[in-house]
Scaffold this active site. Structure first.
Site, PDB file in Angstrom:
ATOM      1  N   ARG A   1      48.251  47.519  51.382  1.00  6.76           N
ATOM      2  CA  ARG A   1      48.345  46.605  52.531  1.00  6.76           C
ATOM      3  C   ARG A   1      47.692  47.228  53.768  1.00  6.76           C
ATOM      4  O   ARG A   1      46.873  46.589  54.452  1.00  6.76           O
ATOM      5  CB  ARG A   1      49.817  46.273  52.788  1.00  6.76           C
ATOM      6  CG  ARG A   1      50.095  45.175  53.776  1.00  6.76           C
ATOM      7  CD  ARG A   1      50.167  45.636  55.230  1.00  6.76           C
ATOM      8  NE  ARG A   1      50.956  46.842  55.456  1.00  6.76           N
ATOM      9  CZ  ARG A   1      52.287  46.853  55.601  1.00  6.76           C
ATOM     10  NH1 ARG A   1      52.981  45.760  55.532  1.00  6.76           N
ATOM     11  NH2 ARG A   1      52.914  48.009  55.822  1.00  6.76           N
TER      12      ARG A   1
ATOM     13  N   LYS B   1      37.492  33.074  42.382  1.00  7.32           N
ATOM     14  CA  LYS B   1      36.496  33.846  41.642  1.00  7.32           C
ATOM     15  C   LYS B   1      36.964  34.089  40.216  1.00  7.32           C
ATOM     16  O   LYS B   1      38.147  34.352  39.988  1.00  7.32           O
ATOM     17  CB  LYS B   1      36.265  35.194  42.319  1.00  7.32           C
ATOM     18  CG  LYS B   1      35.258  36.069  41.564  1.00  7.32           C
ATOM     19  CD  LYS B   1      35.211  37.479  42.087  1.00  7.32           C
ATOM     20  CE  LYS B   1      35.820  38.420  41.070  1.00  7.32           C
ATOM     21  NZ  LYS B   1      35.610  39.846  41.415  1.00  7.32           N
TER      22      LYS B   1
ATOM     23  N   GLU C   1      30.954  33.876  38.259  1.00  6.32           N
ATOM     24  CA  GLU C   1      30.384  35.223  38.211  1.00  6.32           C
ATOM     25  C   GLU C   1      30.135  35.662  36.770  1.00  6.32           C
ATOM     26  O   GLU C   1      31.053  36.142  36.091  1.00  6.32           O
ATOM     27  CB  GLU C   1      31.341  36.224  38.895  1.00  6.32           C
ATOM     28  CG  GLU C   1      30.790  37.653  38.873  1.00  6.32           C
ATOM     29  CD  GLU C   1      31.681  38.672  39.579  1.00  6.32           C
ATOM     30  OE1 GLU C   1      32.790  38.316  40.010  1.00  6.32           O
ATOM     31  OE2 GLU C   1      31.245  39.831  39.688  1.00  6.32           O
TER      32      GLU C   1
ATOM     33  N   LYS D   1      27.689  33.985  41.613  1.00  5.76           N
ATOM     34  CA  LYS D   1      27.774  35.420  41.935  1.00  5.76           C
ATOM     35  C   LYS D   1      27.188  36.207  40.767  1.00  5.76           C
ATOM     36  O   LYS D   1      27.896  36.528  39.810  1.00  5.76           O
ATOM     37  CB  LYS D   1      29.229  35.816  42.191  1.00  5.76           C
ATOM     38  CG  LYS D   1      29.406  37.319  42.435  1.00  5.76           C
ATOM     39  CD  LYS D   1      30.749  37.642  43.071  1.00  5.76           C
ATOM     40  CE  LYS D   1      30.941  39.144  43.184  1.00  5.76           C
ATOM     41  NZ  LYS D   1      32.050  39.529  44.049  1.00  5.76           N
TER      42      LYS D   1
HETATM   43  P1  13P Z   1      31.101  45.091  43.338  1.00  5.70           P
HETATM   44  O1  13P Z   1      30.229  44.621  44.484  1.00  5.70           O
HETATM   45  O2  13P Z   1      31.789  46.397  43.593  1.00  5.70           O
HETATM   46  O3  13P Z   1      30.377  45.008  42.018  1.00  5.70           O
HETATM   47  O4  13P Z   1      32.318  44.082  43.242  1.00  5.70           O
HETATM   48  C1  13P Z   1      32.085  42.753  43.386  1.00  5.70           C
HETATM   49  C2  13P Z   1      33.026  41.996  42.548  1.00  5.70           C
HETATM   50  O5  13P Z   1      33.810  41.218  43.047  1.00  5.70           O
HETATM   51  C3  13P Z   1      32.956  42.166  41.095  1.00  5.70           C
HETATM   52  O6  13P Z   1      33.698  41.188  40.476  1.00  5.70           O
END
Ligand code: 13P
Length: 341
Positions: free
Chosen positions: A46, A136, A179, A221
């Site tokens: 935190r 994400k 991602e 991403k």
């Molecule tokens: P990094 O930029 O350290 O790769 O982390 C980004 C991320 O959220 C990976 O899931």
């Protein structure tokens, strides 16, 4: 009133700003804290995250959104203010990591599948109430050509899961960051990275269409197209930018508003230089920005080292990296360096 997904997505990739990935799982943040000699407890996690979110100028000027971990979205600052409120007060959007991590894919040694779809609809509804407006999900694709990794099954299963996640997010009024990370740990060259990343993106956009995901309300991403760390090879920022952009022009629909890169283990400077080279190249149909974890946080973690008297130095280190990456989103980082020299 529910905000429109495309407006949230556009704000996430607003000019000059990028995303702070502060969603390390308990295991990952422990690893980071071990490296700076800090015990990982709910309070130390935190305190550290609070110092980032209270870096007011950096947050206001350079950060569009923050990806949080489940623990953090529920935590309060030392003075009792919810951490989510600290983030919102800077104008940044709170986001949440919702995948449950990559697990070994049965029958395919070396491949993983990201889990977390069960109960996701209910979890998203709760995260929305807690203030999250984007999420994400990270698919992890390793490359090991000596044993056929990644398999087509791994790419197919992971991209399908990303599409199911994305559809659930949009139903909940939450923008999905999709991602599909191709790891840079392997011994592969840059062209193998190109081919594997391409196979992933082609499959991903096919699955997103099939799942009726509205691309205007998503952010991609990805990894950059880069040689594997164990290859012993390096590539210039110009080559990385040229190959990464060529790949995206082949695979990423222009309806996608923005691409926010992960740093993936690149050094702070490399991550900035490579992003800058892409934005200094010809105009592209998408915003190209950062969603960095390590490349934004390595410097402040080191400066902080768990000591209250180092908070200001840690905030300055974070502000510096955020500023450099902001310049890189505008393609102005190199000029700024030359001016300063
Ligand atoms: P990094 O930029 O350290 O790769 O982390 C980004 C991320 O959220 C990976 O899931």
């Amino acid at each position: 009133m529910t905000e429109r997904l495309e407006d949230i997505a556009a704000a996430m990739v607003a000019s000059g700003k990028g995303i702070l990935a502060a969603d390390e799982s308990s295991g990952t943040i422990k690893k980071r804290f071990d490296a700076i000699g800090v015990e990982s407890t709910a309070d130390s996690r935190r305190d550290y995250r609070e110092l980032l979110f209270r870096s007011t100028n950096a947050m206001k000027n350079y950060i569009s959104g923050v990806i949080l971990y489940d623990e953090t979205i529920r935590q309060k600052a030392a003075d009792g203010t919810p951490l989510v409120d600290l983030i919102k007060a800077t104008g940044a959007i709170p986001g949440i990591k919702v995948d449950a991590g990559a697990k070994p894919l049965a029958g395919f040694p070396g491949d993983t599948i990201t889990e977390g779809l069960d109960g996701l609809r209910e979890r998203l509804a709760e995260y929305y109430k807690l203030g999250a407006r984007f999420a994400k999900w990270r698919a992890v694709i390793d490359i090991d050509t000596t044993r056929g990794v990644p398999s087509a099954t791994s790419i197919g299963s992971n991209m399908h899961a990303l599409a199911r996640y994305a559809a659930l997010c949009q139903e909940a009024g939450i923008v999905p960051i999709v991602e599909p990370e191709v790891l840079m740990d392997g011994a592969h060259d840059i062209d193998t990275c190109y081919e594997v990343t391409k196979a992933g993106l082609v499959k991903l956009y096919g699955e997103l269409y099939a799942a009726r995901v509205k691309l205007e309300g998503t952010v991609l991403k990805p990894n950059m197209v880069i040689p594997g760390k164990k290859s012993g090879k390096t590539a210039s920022a110009e080559e990385i930018a040229e190959k990464t952009l060529r790949l995206f022009r082949e695979t990423v629909p222009v309806a996608v508003p923005g691409i926010a890169f992960l740093s993936g283990g690149q050094s702070d400077e490399e991550a900035t230089a490579n992003l800058n080279a892409m934005n200094a190249a010809s105009a592209q149909p998408w915003k190209l920005t950062f969603s960095y974890g390590r490349a934004l946080q390595a410097a402040p973690q080191k400066a902080w080292s768990g000591k209250a008297e180092n908070v200001a130095a840690a905030q300055a280190a974070f502000a510096h990296r955020a500023h450099m990456n902001s310049l890189a989103t505008l393609g102005e980082w190199q000029q700024q360096l030359e001016k300063a020299a």
